[in-house]
Design a protein around this motif. Structure first.
Motif, short mmCIF file in Angstrom:
data_model
loop_
_atom_site.label_atom_id
_atom_site.label_comp_id
_atom_site.label_asym_id
_atom_site.label_seq_id
_atom_site.Cartn_x
_atom_site.Cartn_y
_atom_site.Cartn_z
N PHE A 31 1.18 -1.21 -0.13
CA PHE A 31 0.24 -0.33 -0.19
C PHE A 31 0.96 1.39 -0.11
CE2 PHE A 31 -1.90 3.35 2.54
CZ PHE A 31 -3.44 3.75 1.89
N VAL A 32 1.66 0.89 0.75
CA VAL A 32 2.72 2.08 0.90
C VAL A 32 3.04 2.86 -0.39
CG1 VAL A 32 4.83 3.73 1.86
CG2 VAL A 32 2.48 2.58 3.38
N VAL A 33 3.86 1.09 -0.95
CA VAL A 33 4.39 1.62 -2.40
C VAL A 33 3.85 2.17 -2.69
CG1 VAL A 33 6.05 0.35 -3.52
CG2 VAL A 33 6.50 -0.18 -1.67
N LEU A 34 2.67 1.69 -3.47
CA LEU A 34 1.76 1.95 -4.76
C LEU A 34 1.72 3.51 -4.41
CD1 LEU A 34 -0.77 -0.76 -4.60
CD2 LEU A 34 0.95 -0.12 -6.68
N ILE A 43 -6.39 10.54 -11.19
CA ILE A 43 -7.38 9.28 -12.37
C ILE A 43 -7.72 9.50 -13.80
CG2 ILE A 43 -7.53 7.74 -10.16
CD1 ILE A 43 -10.68 9.26 -10.62
N ASN A 44 -7.54 8.37 -15.07
CA ASN A 44 -8.67 8.02 -16.30
C ASN A 44 -7.49 8.77 -16.67
OD1 ASN A 44 -10.55 6.58 -15.57
ND2 ASN A 44 -11.85 8.64 -15.15
N GLU A 45 -6.12 8.77 -16.78
CA GLU A 45 -5.00 8.97 -17.20
C GLU A 45 -3.82 7.70 -17.03
OE1 GLU A 45 -4.39 11.86 -19.21
OE2 GLU A 45 -6.74 12.69 -18.66
N PRO A 46 -3.15 8.29 -18.33
CA PRO A 46 -2.44 6.47 -18.48
C PRO A 46 -1.39 7.11 -17.59
CG PRO A 46 -2.04 8.00 -20.58
CD PRO A 46 -3.57 8.03 -19.88
N ILE A 47 -0.64 6.14 -17.26
CA ILE A 47 0.29 5.87 -16.11
C ILE A 47 1.46 5.66 -16.79
CG2 ILE A 47 1.95 4.48 -14.49
CD1 ILE A 47 -1.31 3.98 -12.88
N VAL A 48 2.61 6.85 -16.75
CA VAL A 48 3.65 6.42 -18.26
C VAL A 48 4.77 6.60 -17.18
CG1 VAL A 48 2.21 7.14 -20.13
CG2 VAL A 48 3.61 8.63 -18.39
N GLY A 49 6.75 6.53 -18.09
CA GLY A 49 7.42 6.38 -17.28
C GLY A 49 7.52 5.60 -16.55
N TRP A 50 8.52 6.24 -15.93
CA TRP A 50 9.52 5.37 -14.97
C TRP A 50 7.40 4.66 -13.77
CZ3 TRP A 50 8.52 5.85 -9.49
CH2 TRP A 50 7.89 6.96 -9.41
N ALA A 121 -12.31 5.28 -6.05
CA ALA A 121 -10.57 5.64 -6.01
C ALA A 121 -10.25 6.26 -4.70
CB ALA A 121 -10.93 7.13 -6.81
N ASP A 122 -11.20 6.14 -4.19
CA ASP A 122 -11.17 6.79 -2.26
C ASP A 122 -10.71 6.16 -1.61
OD1 ASP A 122 -10.78 9.65 -3.53
OD2 ASP A 122 -13.47 9.93 -3.24
N GLY A 127 -8.41 1.05 -2.87
CA GLY A 127 -8.25 2.85 -4.11
C GLY A 127 -7.14 2.40 -4.96
N SER A 128 -6.39 2.51 -4.79
CA SER A 128 -5.15 2.72 -4.32
C SER A 128 -4.30 1.40 -5.24
CB SER A 128 -3.91 2.53 -3.13
OG SER A 128 -4.14 4.21 -2.65
N PHE A 129 -4.54 0.41 -5.39
CA PHE A 129 -4.67 -0.97 -6.41
C PHE A 129 -5.70 -0.54 -7.80
CE2 PHE A 129 -6.38 -4.87 -8.18
CZ PHE A 129 -5.34 -5.12 -8.27
#
Length: 317
Positions: A31-34, A43-50, A121-122, A127-129
């Protein structure tokens, strides 16, 4: 609950408690790492990069840990080579919904994205997952969800799903067309949402192998009891089979219901499952009238009045 099942229940209880202890130890770390990785994302935007390079293998690894240690499920996988073709075609993943552990299995091997209402999401941890999996968050009109999440999409859900499924910046989109869990060896009617627009689909077949205990998560009287029985099996085997992507014919593109039914028949044939004339609405009626299977798994039970019989939902005799 045969004497053998009671024997397993007693013998495996210490191991279940030990698995719970291990799960409680590693979940806060995940949970903390996420939370750290998701800082600055929308939210609803792509996760990119590292973030994308790190989050996907990180989540898939810990989903495997949860699957094996938390739920004692050891699946076999066939047809994985069809996933690369599914990405090439941007096919929507459709799977038969059997149990509450289906999503963990899919996450461990494919980590697809899915659909959730905005307020999910909350929710702490979960939600983080879902955000890390690039879920599509939509606003449920006319409910308390409205305006609670400012970035939730408000267009038609079907349109949003197909837009997300076609976007190569996101993982494959996964949908359970049945809409609910049920007895393992049947397939309920498919909703046509995943088939509107005529996009290709990649069917994923889930089957839990058990000789004495039924993993399927249907209308059970006591959910906690069913969960405890699952947790106290010596081992839980499952099969995941990925079929080649299904490209609809011109007739199927014109008729989403025909498309959905043909894919359902294909999946039922491969699973050796029966085709049920019921769908999600029928399952909701069962719930509304308190109809379920008793804790022994042998008898049908109705809580409340006999209105369900009068409505013809279950046989009167």
């Amino acid at each position: 609950m045969t004497p053998y099942e009671w024997f397993k229940f007693v013998v495996m209880m210490p191991m279940f408690l030990f698995r719970c202890f291990l799960t409680i130890l590693f979940m806060p770390f995940v949970f903390v790492v996420l939370r750290i990785c998701l800082l600055g994302t929308t939210i609803n935007e792509p996760i990119v990069g590292w973030r994308k390079a790190f989050i996907r293998p990180f989540l898939m690894y810990w989903a495997h840990v949860l699957l094996h240690i938390g739920f004692n499920i050891w699946p076999s996988l066939t047809g994985y080579e069809n996933i690369s073709k599914a990405y090439e075609w941007r096919a929507t993943m459709v799977f038969n919904h059997v149990s509450y552990t289906d999503g963990i299995m899919l996450g461990a091997y494919f980590l697809p994205c899915g659909l959730a209402k905005a307020t999910v999401a909350d929710i702490p941890f979960f939600g983080s997952f879902t955000k890390a999996c690039s879920f599509l968050f939509v606003e449920r009109r006319g409910s308390s969800d409205e305006a609670k999440t400012v970035h939730a999409s408000r267009a038609r859900t079907t349109e949003l799903i197909h837009r997300r499924a076609a976007d190569p910046r996101f993982p494959l989109f996964a949908i359970a067309p049945e809409g609910t869990c049920k007895q393992e060896d049947v397939l309920l009617k498919f909703s046509s949402g995943a088939f509107v627009g005529g996009r290709p689909v990649v069917p994923v077949l889930l089957k839990y192998r058990s000789k004495y205990f039924h993993q399927a998560w249907g209308r059970v009287e006591n959910s906690f009891w069913h969960f405890m029985r699952q947790q106290t099996q010596f081992i839980n085997h499952a099969d995941i089979e990925v079929l080649p992507p299904y490209m609809p014919s011109p007739e199927e593109r014109e008729d989403p219901r025909l498309y959905a039914e043909n894919v359902r028949r294909l999946m039922a044939k491969k699973l050796g499952a029966q085709l049920s004339p019921q769908g999600l609405k029928d399952q909701q009626l069962l719930k509304q009238h308190g109809i379920c299977v008793d804790w022994t798994g042998r008898r049908l039970k109705m809580k409340g009045s006999s209105a369900a019989k009068d409505a013809g939902i279950v046989p009167k005799h």
